[in-house]
Write a protein that holds these residues in place. Structure first.
Motif, PDB file in Angstrom:
ATOM      1  N   GLY A 179       8.525   7.710  19.049  1.00 59.04           N
ATOM      2  CA  GLY A 179       7.971   7.970  20.367  1.00 59.04           C
ATOM      3  C   GLY A 179       7.295   6.742  20.948  1.00 59.04           C
ATOM      4  O   GLY A 179       6.961   5.783  20.241  1.00 59.04           O
ATOM      5  N   PHE A 180       7.104   6.765  22.241  1.00 59.84           N
ATOM      6  CA  PHE A 180       6.499   5.670  23.006  1.00 59.84           C
ATOM      7  C   PHE A 180       5.017   5.973  23.170  1.00 59.84           C
ATOM      8  O   PHE A 180       4.642   6.914  23.865  1.00 59.84           O
ATOM      9  N   THR A 203       3.833  10.366  13.939  1.00 63.68           N
ATOM     10  CA  THR A 203       4.395  10.731  12.639  1.00 63.68           C
ATOM     11  C   THR A 203       5.043  12.109  12.696  1.00 63.68           C
ATOM     12  O   THR A 203       6.124  12.329  12.130  1.00 63.68           O
ATOM     13  N   LEU A 204       4.402  13.050  13.388  1.00 62.22           N
ATOM     14  CA  LEU A 204       5.000  14.373  13.576  1.00 62.22           C
ATOM     15  C   LEU A 204       6.305  14.264  14.361  1.00 62.22           C
ATOM     16  O   LEU A 204       7.323  14.876  14.005  1.00 62.22           O
ATOM     17  N   VAL A 205       6.279  13.497  15.429  1.00 64.38           N
ATOM     18  CA  VAL A 205       7.475  13.311  16.255  1.00 64.38           C
ATOM     19  C   VAL A 205       8.602  12.695  15.437  1.00 64.38           C
ATOM     20  O   VAL A 205       9.758  13.124  15.502  1.00 64.38           O
ATOM     21  N   HIS A 225       0.816  -1.221   0.000  1.00 63.52           N
ATOM     22  CA  HIS A 225       0.000   0.000   0.000  1.00 63.52           C
ATOM     23  C   HIS A 225       0.850   1.272   0.000  1.00 63.52           C
ATOM     24  O   HIS A 225       0.303   2.359   0.140  1.00 63.52           O
ATOM     25  N   HIS A 226       2.163   1.133  -0.136  1.00 65.63           N
ATOM     26  CA  HIS A 226       3.076   2.284  -0.206  1.00 65.63           C
ATOM     27  C   HIS A 226       2.900   3.200   1.009  1.00 65.63           C
ATOM     28  O   HIS A 226       2.703   4.403   0.892  1.00 65.63           O
ATOM     29  N   LEU A 227       2.980   2.589   2.190  1.00 66.54           N
ATOM     30  CA  LEU A 227       2.766   3.315   3.441  1.00 66.54           C
ATOM     31  C   LEU A 227       4.087   3.746   4.055  1.00 66.54           C
ATOM     32  O   LEU A 227       5.112   3.079   3.912  1.00 66.54           O
ATOM     33  N   GLN A 228       4.040   4.880   4.771  1.00 63.66           N
ATOM     34  CA  GLN A 228       5.160   5.294   5.610  1.00 63.66           C
ATOM     35  C   GLN A 228       4.878   5.011   7.087  1.00 63.66           C
ATOM     36  O   GLN A 228       5.740   5.211   7.937  1.00 63.66           O
ATOM     37  N   GLY A 229       3.673   4.565   7.369  1.00 58.31           N
ATOM     38  CA  GLY A 229       3.296   4.234   8.732  1.00 58.31           C
ATOM     39  C   GLY A 229       1.887   3.678   8.771  1.00 58.31           C
ATOM     40  O   GLY A 229       1.159   3.706   7.781  1.00 58.31           O
TER      41      GLY A 229
END
Length: 412
Positions: A274-275, A264-266, A217-221
């Motif tokens: 991030g946790f 995603t921002l972090v 799905h060409h995802l980054q997350g």
């Protein structure tokens, strides 16, 4: 390397040699790397940070003539750099006032060299993060868990403000991918007992299936409705998420989309996801909070242990130990209308048997902020990241936000 360009505005009335000398002296004092564009704005907007160095007074109309060209090249705010010499600050104030009167954004960067250098560094980091966010795709594998009644997201707001596309992926597709994924024969982790040793091949199978889904799905997350795996394959996604986050694929739990956006921002700003954790107990008097969850990115811990998933005693969970010291707690809501940022200190990690496996005891720098969690929280999951990043996080919120009124860093 920072990609910074400095463009100049100069009145024709000023002596060119004198202005050139002051320019060298001022820019050398900043100790930054930059590309110098003397009265040449042809590539304005193409760098991480474009600074307009207002060198003298009497430049207001020069800027006004340039404005249509600058607007055609870039839609970002105008950053006016000034040394304060030769009436440059006064001219910058007039220019900024004009911009604001016409609904345009800008800022004067002025002060001592340390302040200017710090401000430029922060703005550059935010610009680089904003570029990394453009056009990425985040998956929602399954729907948000049934108990996350306040943790959905407005896809249009996310697309408009962050240029991020949220993609729905049926849970059945993951289950079919798991079924088609072969079990590994070799394990790298040391299992503490037979139950975890027997669960490890299945945990790696989930990792391999999720990675295949990311590629397909060409995802980054993505965020995963992970509790469905407990009944469907009698295992957990905790180990998979820990590895994927460490590899730079932002991976969240329980289908919590606002938590995924926050991570995603972090990640774009700091290089770690991030946790994702929920408060288990709070002392409002001291601002001390216990956060816990059964997975943590492996690139955030000094060491980790394998255990079972807490609620079910099934599969493989992660007990991670992060370095004690400064941390930041961050969360945005699903419409990007509210946010919470608090700096604090990770006092120690715990290993209590009656909590999710990774446990962190954090004391807020401002104990009064603890009341946010009890009076107007943004859901239950919050993101903990090593280091103090409040100015950086505030700046990226400001950069992405143009129309919706923000609620402030105390969550109100």
């Amino acid at each position: 390397m920072n990609n910074i360009a400095i463009y100049t505005l100069t009145s024709e009335l000023h002596d060119k040699e004198a202005v050139a000398g002051l320019t060298r002296e001022f820019l050398d004092s900043l100790h930054i790397e930059y590309t110098f564009r003397d009265n040449d704005f042809s590539d304005f907007g193409s760098h991480d940070l474009d600074l307009i160095y207002v060198r003298t007074g009497g430049t207001e109309n020069v800027f006004l003539r340039l404005l249509p060209q600058l607007q055609a090249l870039s839609s970002r705010p105008f950053f006016l750099l000034t040394s304060g010499k030769s009436n440059s600050l006064a001219a910058s104030m007039e220019i900024l006032s004009y911009l604001q009167q016409h609904g345009l954004r800008g800022e004067i960067i002025h002060g001592d060299s340390e302040y200017i250098r710090t401000r430029i560094s922060l703005l550059t980091q935010v610009a680089q993060a904003s570029r990394r966010l453009q056009g990425i795709r985040l998956g929602i594998v399954g729907q948000p868990s049934d108990w996350l009644i306040a943790s959905h997201a407005d896809k249009e707001s996310v697309r408009r403000l962050l240029d991020i596309e949220l993609v729905d992926i049926p849970m059945q597709e993951l289950l079919e991918t798991i079924a088609d994924t072969p079990l590994r024969q070799e394990m790298t982790e040391q299992a503490p007992d037979d139950n975890i040793r027997q669960a490890l091949p299945g945990a790696h199978q989930i990792y391999d299936a999720l990675k295949a889904l990311v590629g397909r799905h060409h995802l980054q997350g993505f965020t995963l409705r992970c509790f469905d795996l407990l009944t469907a394959v009698h295992n957990t996604g905790c180990l998979a998420l820990a590895h994927l986050n460490a590899e730079g694929i932002v991976a969240g739990c329980e289908g919590d989309v606002p938590a995924l956006i926050t991570m995603t921002l972090v990640n774009a700003l700091t290089g770690v996801s991030g946790f994702q954790a929920n408060p288990s107990s709070i002392d409002p008097a001291t601002g001390t909070i216990v956060f816990a969850h059964c997975t943590i990115p492996l690139n955030m811990v000094s060491r980790y242990e394998l255990d079972t998933h807490f609620e079910s005693s099934i599969g493989v969970g992660i007990r991670g130990f992060m370095a004690e010291g400064p941390v930041t707690i961050f969360k945005v809501d699903g419409r990007l209308e509210r946010f919470f940022i608090a700096e604090g200190t990770l006092l120690h990690n715990e290993s209590k048997p009656d909590l999710c496996r990774t446990q962190q005891v954090v004391r807020l720098a401002d104990p009064a902020q603890a009341t946010y969690f009890l009076t107007h929280p943004i859901g239950n999951h919050h993101i903990i990241v090593p280091g103090h990043h409040k100015p950086l996080l505030e700046e990226i919120i400001k950069a992405m936000h143009t129309t919706v009124r923000l609620s402030g860093t105390d969550g109100r």
